[in-house]
Design an enzyme around this catalytic site. Sequence first.
Site, short mmCIF file in Angstrom:
data_model
loop_
_atom_site.label_atom_id
_atom_site.label_comp_id
_atom_site.label_asym_id
_atom_site.label_seq_id
_atom_site.Cartn_x
_atom_site.Cartn_y
_atom_site.Cartn_z
N GLU A 144 1.00 -2.91 12.30
CA GLU A 144 1.18 -4.36 12.27
C GLU A 144 1.47 -4.96 13.64
O GLU A 144 1.64 -6.17 13.76
CB GLU A 144 2.28 -4.72 11.27
CG GLU A 144 1.91 -4.36 9.85
CD GLU A 144 3.07 -4.49 8.88
OE1 GLU A 144 4.14 -4.96 9.30
OE2 GLU A 144 2.90 -4.10 7.71
N TRP A 193 0.83 -1.21 0.00
CA TRP A 193 0.00 0.00 0.00
C TRP A 193 0.86 1.26 0.00
O TRP A 193 0.38 2.35 -0.28
CB TRP A 193 -0.92 0.00 1.22
CG TRP A 193 -0.18 0.12 2.53
CD1 TRP A 193 0.78 -0.71 3.02
CD2 TRP A 193 -0.35 1.15 3.50
NE1 TRP A 193 1.24 -0.27 4.24
CE2 TRP A 193 0.56 0.86 4.57
CE3 TRP A 193 -1.16 2.26 3.60
CZ2 TRP A 193 0.67 1.67 5.69
CZ3 TRP A 193 -1.05 3.06 4.73
CH2 TRP A 193 -0.15 2.76 5.76
N ASP A 194 2.14 1.10 0.33
CA ASP A 194 3.08 2.23 0.33
C ASP A 194 2.97 3.05 -0.95
O ASP A 194 3.01 4.27 -0.94
CB ASP A 194 4.54 1.74 0.40
CG ASP A 194 4.82 0.84 1.58
OD1 ASP A 194 3.86 0.37 2.20
OD2 ASP A 194 6.00 0.61 1.85
N LYS A 219 3.34 -0.14 16.02
CA LYS A 219 4.52 -0.10 15.16
C LYS A 219 4.57 1.22 14.40
O LYS A 219 5.63 1.80 14.19
CB LYS A 219 4.49 -1.27 14.17
CG LYS A 219 5.69 -1.31 13.23
CD LYS A 219 5.58 -2.47 12.25
CE LYS A 219 6.78 -2.53 11.31
NZ LYS A 219 6.64 -3.57 10.27
N GLN A 220 3.42 1.65 13.96
CA GLN A 220 3.33 2.91 13.23
C GLN A 220 1.95 3.53 13.47
O GLN A 220 1.05 2.88 13.96
CB GLN A 220 3.53 2.69 11.74
CG GLN A 220 2.44 1.85 11.07
CD GLN A 220 2.81 1.49 9.65
OE1 GLN A 220 3.84 0.89 9.39
NE2 GLN A 220 1.97 1.87 8.71
#
Length: 770
Positions: A504, A377-378, A611-612
């Site tokens: 994640e 998806w980046d 994580k983000q």
Amino acid sequence: MDSNEIRKLDLQGDPLDARRYPIDPWKFTEYGEPSAESATLFSLSNGTIGVRGEANAPRNLGSGTFLSGFHETFAIRHAEEAYGFARVGQVVQGVPDTVDFKFSVDGKELGRAQQVSQSFDFKDGTATRSYIYDIGNGASLEVDIVTMVCLFRADLMATALTFKAHGCALNVHVEGKMNTDQPVVSRDVDPRKADLIADGGLRKLEVDAISRGVADESFGAFHCLHSELTMGVGFCQQVDGEMVPAVFDVAVPDGGEKRVLRYAAYNTYRINPIGIDEGLQVATIETQNSAELIRLCAQTLQWAVAQGFEALQEQQRAWLARFWQESDVEVDDGGDGRLQQTLHWELFELAQATATVPNGVSAKGLSGTGYSGHYFWDTETYIAPFLIYTNPALARDILSYRFRMLPAARKRARIMSVEGALFPWRSINGEEASAFFEAGTAQYHIDADIAYAVCQYVAVTGDHDFLASEGIDILVETARMWASLGYMGWDGTFHINTVTGPDEYTALVDDNYYTNVMAQFNLRKAAEALESLSGDELNAVVQRLSVKPGESMRWREIAELMKLPYDEKLGIHLQDDDIMRREPWDFEHDTERPLLLHYHPMVIYRRRVLKQTDTVLALYLLSSKFGLDAKRRDFDFYDPLTTGDSSLSAASQCILAAEVGYGDLAMQYFLESLYADVANLHSNTSDGIHLASAGGVWMSVVAGFGGLRDSGGEELSIDPHLPKDWESLTYRLTVRGSRLIVNVTHGEVSIHRLSGDPVTLKVKGESRTV
């Protein structure tokens, strides 16, 4: 907020040694022996061909050259099998190198060079490697290797070798054969690296070489053992205007120099993503005619020789001059220039990786084998926005590749018992390649991310033709997926259960806020797009996609009833239904980073740690949906929980921190994005650049400090938050064909239209026509 709770890196000073990496806004140079990261930092690409720089480390998967979409496949072996698991893995396959040279003088191989450097030139689009060898008796040989991967022609690269003799005349023996070695290296426990293929790789094909005045060994055709993808390569070289073979001698006069020019061509066939559509098997690849590939290489070389190296350089400079004119970002930070230099490095990486887009854009571009060459998806969330606002034609190419993936996505949807299309979490050829479904397949939000990029592209460019011909198919099929994935609960709201959001470290949860709010956007925009069509366009879409009466109305109803978890007491949007019931992570004692390399996933999943950014990212992407106070409350809650173990995290944290008034923190996160690769902050730069992080750098400056928002095409606005130490910021935009330049100071936002029709947007809340 308590800044002591925020993880920080000491980046306020220069993170690089200025003697080893001198400051120059238009060059990036490294003096001394290269490191393992150097091959990535000085890699060249044009989106079709990628060539790594020199590194003092084994070459990953045996090659420093890669081609877009060219990959090997392997059978995924699961510890325990289950229905629907990904079966075939994909990994980027290195191809023969044509920039490897060995030198000897008077029959003696040259030892280690006494002086070594390599550099990038952001205006010339070349990488230069320089060596000085001690020959003995006071004599030395200087070798400069200038390499250019042509940004203006997808299949061509060129190299100039210059030999300079000092102290005496020298006879230099040059071996420049193609390097076809393919040593295999295994992946360790780090999932960010490449997968291991023990029995695959390249096999040379027996083909009549088309020499065209050069030795047969200068051409070759190769195919992958399992994927059966085929590629052709050829090169030729000149000394004093005369063709020479791959192995030759060159006489270098004392105090003089000799130059060797090499042209190399690569060709392979475009991938057709695989899948099943309307009962028909779609071919993985076109007919692989190796002789034809070699013929095309020979034609390219003939053209290149006729042009000459200097003419190719001029075309390269002209391409980059246009790029900087349309895409440059200029910062006056009152510093020594390191920030501007690194910002140009990041933009140059984006330029290289997207100059041509034959098979999408992977997470590492073509700079290394990290993540096995897959893309995620980046691409749509972090790279597409840069292209949408600077080079819309390339943005359309990226989205068109997703359109070509639809047959495989439809096939995957049926396997996963949903309607419409489900795009793969990680892939090269269109099929799901993630064996770790908890943090892979479960990230259904990939559908909404692609739909968001389609809507953003159409709104910013006004490209109705794309919407009617390809974009509408993506929007309709992804909306169908969401409508069938979720269900109407007893509470009268629509739930989407057992998914993983962008974070994640929080897997298989119910009603992930990011997933649900982006699905809501997807459903509404699909309905709007479908209802905007009429006449022949509408009839064609209804027929092509078998649209049912009332289907778009149902999407609207589901969107209205979407469950969006919210805590009334805290006044925050909940990342998912259970986040407040999870045990908080012990940040004081469990400090190893990244967590994924030091703790079992189950240990991470049961705790409140990110994580983000997840919810915070939604606050940026759908900015107009949220008020400033709501954004600040959410940011204050989630930011201290975020480890930033993902290179994507810092960009969205920067953007929101700037908007809610945390200027110092925004700068900290910006520097983390900016120096992620050049300072090796994630300890994996050697595997390839973090290309989405480069896109995140652009977003941090333009959207964070420059204040650009469009909420996926809802409304174009600019409300800057210039850092206190910056004097000014200048960036370029292309909106509906009009080119704009935006200059921001602490007292003023000036926007000038360079070409095209007038553009209306909001600036600091007030409508302005430029």
